[in-house]
Design a protein around this motif. Structure first.
Motif, PDB file in Angstrom:
ATOM      1  N   ALA A  59       0.843  -1.198   0.000  1.00 50.27           N
ATOM      2  CA  ALA A  59       0.000   0.000   0.000  1.00 50.27           C
ATOM      3  C   ALA A  59       0.877   1.246   0.000  1.00 50.27           C
ATOM      4  O   ALA A  59       1.061   1.910   1.014  1.00 50.27           O
ATOM      5  CB  ALA A  59      -0.917  -0.003   1.219  1.00 50.27           C
ATOM      6  N   ALA A  60       1.449   1.559  -1.161  1.00 50.57           N
ATOM      7  CA  ALA A  60       2.406   2.656  -1.273  1.00 50.57           C
ATOM      8  C   ALA A  60       1.710   3.968  -1.601  1.00 50.57           C
ATOM      9  O   ALA A  60       0.699   3.994  -2.302  1.00 50.57           O
ATOM     10  CB  ALA A  60       3.426   2.338  -2.371  1.00 50.57           C
ATOM     11  N   PHE A  61       2.269   5.083  -1.096  1.00 53.13           N
ATOM     12  CA  PHE A  61       1.762   6.377  -1.540  1.00 53.13           C
ATOM     13  C   PHE A  61       2.549   6.837  -2.765  1.00 53.13           C
ATOM     14  O   PHE A  61       3.663   6.371  -3.028  1.00 53.13           O
ATOM     15  CB  PHE A  61       1.771   7.427  -0.421  1.00 53.13           C
ATOM     16  CG  PHE A  61       3.028   7.536   0.401  1.00 53.13           C
ATOM     17  CD1 PHE A  61       4.269   7.737  -0.187  1.00 53.13           C
ATOM     18  CD2 PHE A  61       2.963   7.484   1.786  1.00 53.13           C
ATOM     19  CE1 PHE A  61       5.421   7.873   0.575  1.00 53.13           C
ATOM     20  CE2 PHE A  61       4.109   7.605   2.562  1.00 53.13           C
ATOM     21  CZ  PHE A  61       5.334   7.800   1.952  1.00 53.13           C
ATOM     22  N   PRO A  62       2.000   7.754  -3.554  1.00 49.09           N
ATOM     23  CA  PRO A  62       2.649   8.194  -4.795  1.00 49.09           C
ATOM     24  C   PRO A  62       3.850   9.086  -4.520  1.00 49.09           C
ATOM     25  O   PRO A  62       3.954   9.716  -3.460  1.00 49.09           O
ATOM     26  CB  PRO A  62       1.536   8.972  -5.511  1.00 49.09           C
ATOM     27  CG  PRO A  62       0.660   9.467  -4.405  1.00 49.09           C
ATOM     28  CD  PRO A  62       0.676   8.386  -3.361  1.00 49.09           C
ATOM     29  N   LEU A 119       8.915   2.050   5.702  1.00 46.10           N
ATOM     30  CA  LEU A 119       9.413   2.390   4.365  1.00 46.10           C
ATOM     31  C   LEU A 119       8.641   1.721   3.241  1.00 46.10           C
ATOM     32  O   LEU A 119       8.472   2.300   2.174  1.00 46.10           O
ATOM     33  CB  LEU A 119      10.901   2.027   4.268  1.00 46.10           C
ATOM     34  CG  LEU A 119      11.589   2.408   2.971  1.00 46.10           C
ATOM     35  CD1 LEU A 119      11.592   3.925   2.765  1.00 46.10           C
ATOM     36  CD2 LEU A 119      13.016   1.864   2.927  1.00 46.10           C
ATOM     37  N   GLY A 120       8.184   0.482   3.443  1.00 42.86           N
ATOM     38  CA  GLY A 120       7.468  -0.207   2.370  1.00 42.86           C
ATOM     39  C   GLY A 120       8.346  -0.427   1.153  1.00 42.86           C
ATOM     40  O   GLY A 120       9.461  -0.952   1.251  1.00 42.86           O
ATOM     41  N   SER A 121       7.882   0.012   0.000  1.00 46.26           N
ATOM     42  CA  SER A 121       8.618  -0.208  -1.242  1.00 46.26           C
ATOM     43  C   SER A 121       9.708   0.837  -1.486  1.00 46.26           C
ATOM     44  O   SER A 121      10.408   0.773  -2.495  1.00 46.26           O
ATOM     45  CB  SER A 121       7.656  -0.226  -2.430  1.00 46.26           C
ATOM     46  OG  SER A 121       7.005   1.039  -2.562  1.00 46.26           O
ATOM     47  N   ILE A 176      16.872   7.642   5.744  1.00 46.86           N
ATOM     48  CA  ILE A 176      16.891   6.387   6.496  1.00 46.86           C
ATOM     49  C   ILE A 176      15.493   5.796   6.402  1.00 46.86           C
ATOM     50  O   ILE A 176      14.501   6.501   6.573  1.00 46.86           O
ATOM     51  CB  ILE A 176      17.251   6.610   7.977  1.00 46.86           C
ATOM     52  CG1 ILE A 176      18.654   7.225   8.098  1.00 46.86           C
ATOM     53  CG2 ILE A 176      17.195   5.294   8.750  1.00 46.86           C
ATOM     54  CD1 ILE A 176      19.044   7.583   9.528  1.00 46.86           C
ATOM     55  N   GLY A 177      15.419   4.514   6.115  1.00 50.14           N
ATOM     56  CA  GLY A 177      14.138   3.832   6.058  1.00 50.14           C
ATOM     57  C   GLY A 177      14.149   2.603   6.939  1.00 50.14           C
ATOM     58  O   GLY A 177      15.158   1.887   6.985  1.00 50.14           O
ATOM     59  N   ILE A 178      13.060   2.367   7.637  1.00 47.93           N
ATOM     60  CA  ILE A 178      12.914   1.171   8.464  1.00 47.93           C
ATOM     61  C   ILE A 178      11.782   0.329   7.894  1.00 47.93           C
ATOM     62  O   ILE A 178      10.689   0.839   7.641  1.00 47.93           O
ATOM     63  CB  ILE A 178      12.616   1.535   9.933  1.00 47.93           C
ATOM     64  CG1 ILE A 178      13.706   2.458  10.489  1.00 47.93           C
ATOM     65  CG2 ILE A 178      12.509   0.263  10.785  1.00 47.93           C
ATOM     66  CD1 ILE A 178      13.449   2.938  11.903  1.00 47.93           C
TER      67      ILE A 178
END
Length: 285
Positions: free
Chosen positions: A195-198, A221-223, A238-240
């Motif tokens: 469920a990614a945002f644009p 972070l998702g994708s 930084i993404g988790i």
């Protein structure tokens, strides 16, 4: 400009790799609460879901610099006929951990968003009072701030490099509390099952609330959309993320030679329940 990016595989209720007040902007969208189309049965109950938000918010407050922004993309959720006031509850949680509720932007998706248009169809099949359920084409982007920002702390050179295009700001209606942005449509190759945002959403937020060379964090972070856009806009990131299998997709989106991967002990760091990772893998696959 050379930027640095770190991808942490673990849960965002702990951000042990991130130093106190080292982050300049946080943008994220947590999992929907037991959404029937993505996360059905993921959380045992609503209190557990809010507990996850609370622990993440406490850590976010610790790592965020004074005066800086946390932009939370979130929305209420209808599960088994019951509507959960997630936005209102999240606002209270963030206020309780120390954030100031600064603003709310409404993200409007295009009319005819097929994924959720079945709700209004109930009345078409039963054209009588009490059968009305409106289609939800809106999500909230809640803006929180930690204390007050010192505008004089930014060098003039950095300010100029980070200058916002006034025509873009006005022509694309960034100044309004309603942002009309096309969502990531079902079937998108890299966002399949996530469920990614644009891109446009973090693009605006990064432009509006951070300076070139600063560090943007996404605790869910998702994708990898936030990290991708941060890289494009000459910000560090930084993404988790809990799902190890998303590394390939994130690498494709970020497309940076300066991507560091950190993986925690799987046995030590669990997200919510012991079977969380397996459930999320089923969603992705």
């Amino acid at each position: 400009m050379k930027t640095q990016h770190k991808l942490i595989f673990g849960n965002s209720m702990s951000m042990i790799e991130i130093l106190d007040e080292s982050i300049h902007l946080i943008i994220t969208s947590p999992p929907y609460f037991n959404a029937p189309f993505d996360y059905k049965g993921l959380f045992e109950n609503y209190d557990q879901y809010l507990g996850m938000i609370r622990r993440m918010a406490k850590e976010a407050f610790r790592v965020l610099q004074e005066g800086r922004i946390f932009a939370l993309n979130i929305d209420d959720m209808l599960v088994n006929g019951e509507k959960y006031p997630i936005t209102a509850d999240a606002i209270k949680i963030f206020q309780n951990v120390g954030f100031r509720y600064r603003d709310k932007i409404v993200w409007k998706k295009p009319d005819g968003y097929l994924r959720i248009s079945k709700r209004s169809g109930v009345l078409l099949q039963n054209p009588y009072p009490m059968y009305f359920y409106p289609d939800n084409l809106l999500e909230s982007i809640v803006i929180f701030q930690k204390g007050k920002f010192n505008y004089r702390s930014i060098p003039k050179e950095v300010r100029e490099k980070s200058k916002i295009d006034k025509k873009e700001f006005q022509n694309n209606n960034w100044h309004k509390t309603i942002w009309e942005i096309t969502n990531v449509l079902p079937g998108s190759k890299l966002e399949k099952g996530v469920a990614a945002f644009p891109d446009e959403l973090p693009y605006r937020l990064i432009k509006l609330f951070s300076y070139v060379g600063e560090t943007v964090l996404d605790p869910f972070l998702g994708s990898g959309t936030t990290m991708k856009v941060a890289n494009q806009l000459n910000r560090n990131s930084i993404g988790i993320e809990i799902i190890r299998d998303l590394e390939t997709i994130i690498r494709q989106k970020v497309n940076s030679n300066n991507l560091e991967i950190v993986e925690r002990d799987k046995g030590k760091y669990r997200f919510v329940t012991l079977d969380y990772i397996e459930k999320r893998k089923n969603v992705v696959n």
